[in-house]
Write a protein that holds these residues in place. Sequence first.
Motif, mmCIF file in Angstrom:
data_model
loop_
_atom_site.group_PDB
_atom_site.id
_atom_site.type_symbol
_atom_site.label_atom_id
_atom_site.label_comp_id
_atom_site.label_asym_id
_atom_site.label_seq_id
_atom_site.Cartn_x
_atom_site.Cartn_y
_atom_site.Cartn_z
ATOM 1 N N ALA A 230 5.899 -46.969 -35.864
ATOM 2 C CA ALA A 230 6.820 -47.404 -37.101
ATOM 3 C C ALA A 230 7.796 -48.426 -36.253
ATOM 4 O O ALA A 230 8.080 -49.497 -36.939
ATOM 5 N N THR A 231 8.155 -48.317 -35.111
ATOM 6 C CA THR A 231 9.145 -48.988 -34.487
ATOM 7 C C THR A 231 8.567 -50.415 -34.323
ATOM 8 O O THR A 231 9.423 -51.469 -34.398
ATOM 9 N N VAL A 232 7.183 -50.289 -33.898
ATOM 10 C CA VAL A 232 6.676 -51.865 -33.602
ATOM 11 C C VAL A 232 6.738 -52.527 -35.019
ATOM 12 O O VAL A 232 7.090 -53.743 -34.927
ATOM 13 N N PHE A 233 6.335 -51.709 -36.123
ATOM 14 C CA PHE A 233 6.020 -52.600 -37.336
ATOM 15 C C PHE A 233 7.670 -52.832 -37.711
ATOM 16 O O PHE A 233 7.500 -53.815 -38.553
ATOM 17 N N VAL A 234 8.351 -52.296 -37.534
ATOM 18 C CA VAL A 234 9.739 -52.595 -37.850
ATOM 19 C C VAL A 234 9.986 -53.814 -37.304
ATOM 20 O O VAL A 234 10.810 -54.577 -37.876
ATOM 21 N N GLY A 235 9.945 -53.814 -36.068
ATOM 22 C CA GLY A 235 10.123 -54.967 -35.165
ATOM 23 C C GLY A 235 9.369 -56.277 -35.782
ATOM 24 O O GLY A 235 10.034 -57.367 -35.860
ATOM 25 N N LEU A 236 8.412 -55.884 -36.203
ATOM 26 C CA LEU A 236 7.391 -57.178 -36.609
ATOM 27 C C LEU A 236 7.856 -57.565 -37.895
ATOM 28 O O LEU A 236 8.178 -58.591 -38.391
ATOM 29 N N GLY A 237 8.627 -56.581 -38.989
ATOM 30 C CA GLY A 237 9.036 -56.998 -40.069
ATOM 31 C C GLY A 237 10.561 -57.966 -39.722
ATOM 32 O O GLY A 237 10.792 -58.873 -40.450
ATOM 33 N N PHE A 238 11.227 -57.276 -38.762
ATOM 34 C CA PHE A 238 12.523 -58.155 -38.349
ATOM 35 C C PHE A 238 12.188 -59.380 -38.036
ATOM 36 O O PHE A 238 12.850 -60.614 -38.440
ATOM 37 N N GLY A 239 11.180 -59.537 -37.009
ATOM 38 C CA GLY A 239 10.669 -60.997 -36.249
ATOM 39 C C GLY A 239 10.375 -61.961 -37.455
ATOM 40 O O GLY A 239 10.644 -63.033 -37.302
ATOM 41 N N SER A 240 9.260 -61.141 -38.283
ATOM 42 C CA SER A 240 8.835 -62.438 -39.270
ATOM 43 C C SER A 240 9.910 -62.795 -40.368
ATOM 44 O O SER A 240 9.703 -63.795 -40.781
#
Length: 180
Positions: free
Chosen positions: A107-117
């Motif tokens: 989930a943390t990886v996907f939150v990071g993906l959301g933030f970066g995108s």
Amino acid sequence: MVEPSAEHHDDVEVIEESSPNTEQVSAEAYWGQIEAKLQTGARWFYWIAGLSVVNSLISLAEGDRQFIVGLGLTQVVDAIAIGIAQQSPDMALVAKIVAGVFTFFAATVFVGLGFGSGKRLSWVFVVGMVFYALDGLIYLLAMEWLSLGFHIFVLTRLFTGFRACRELNAAESEMAAQEV
């Protein structure tokens, strides 16, 4: 935007409002729509993260409901943890904690993906789409057609965000080149 211009007539100040040209208004509306598409695409990463956590909490509590948006990989890890718990009750807590930590990491990886995108990093969209597509293969192998279909739907939303990101970045680069 309306910019006032002031004229002075004897001790009276007359303010005239200049109206923006229609091309400027159209361009601002267009770029606003493109930015909205980018942000909508980026938010899907947050939905994936959040619903994966919810799915894992339900699964590890041995509930029988799941959201179709979540990650298949976390569901596989949860199923392994539950299998270990059923086979070896003394290891149940450890297995569920390990599965929970794995889900939190994913989930943390996907939150990071959301933030970066959301910050217009187009490569982050690509990495996220690849991860999510690979995750969709789990549903293909398991013949979970509804979840696979939803993965495909979400991938189209992510791709729309990616295209918007590229368009905004290209326009920004073009404007920067014109200023030099």
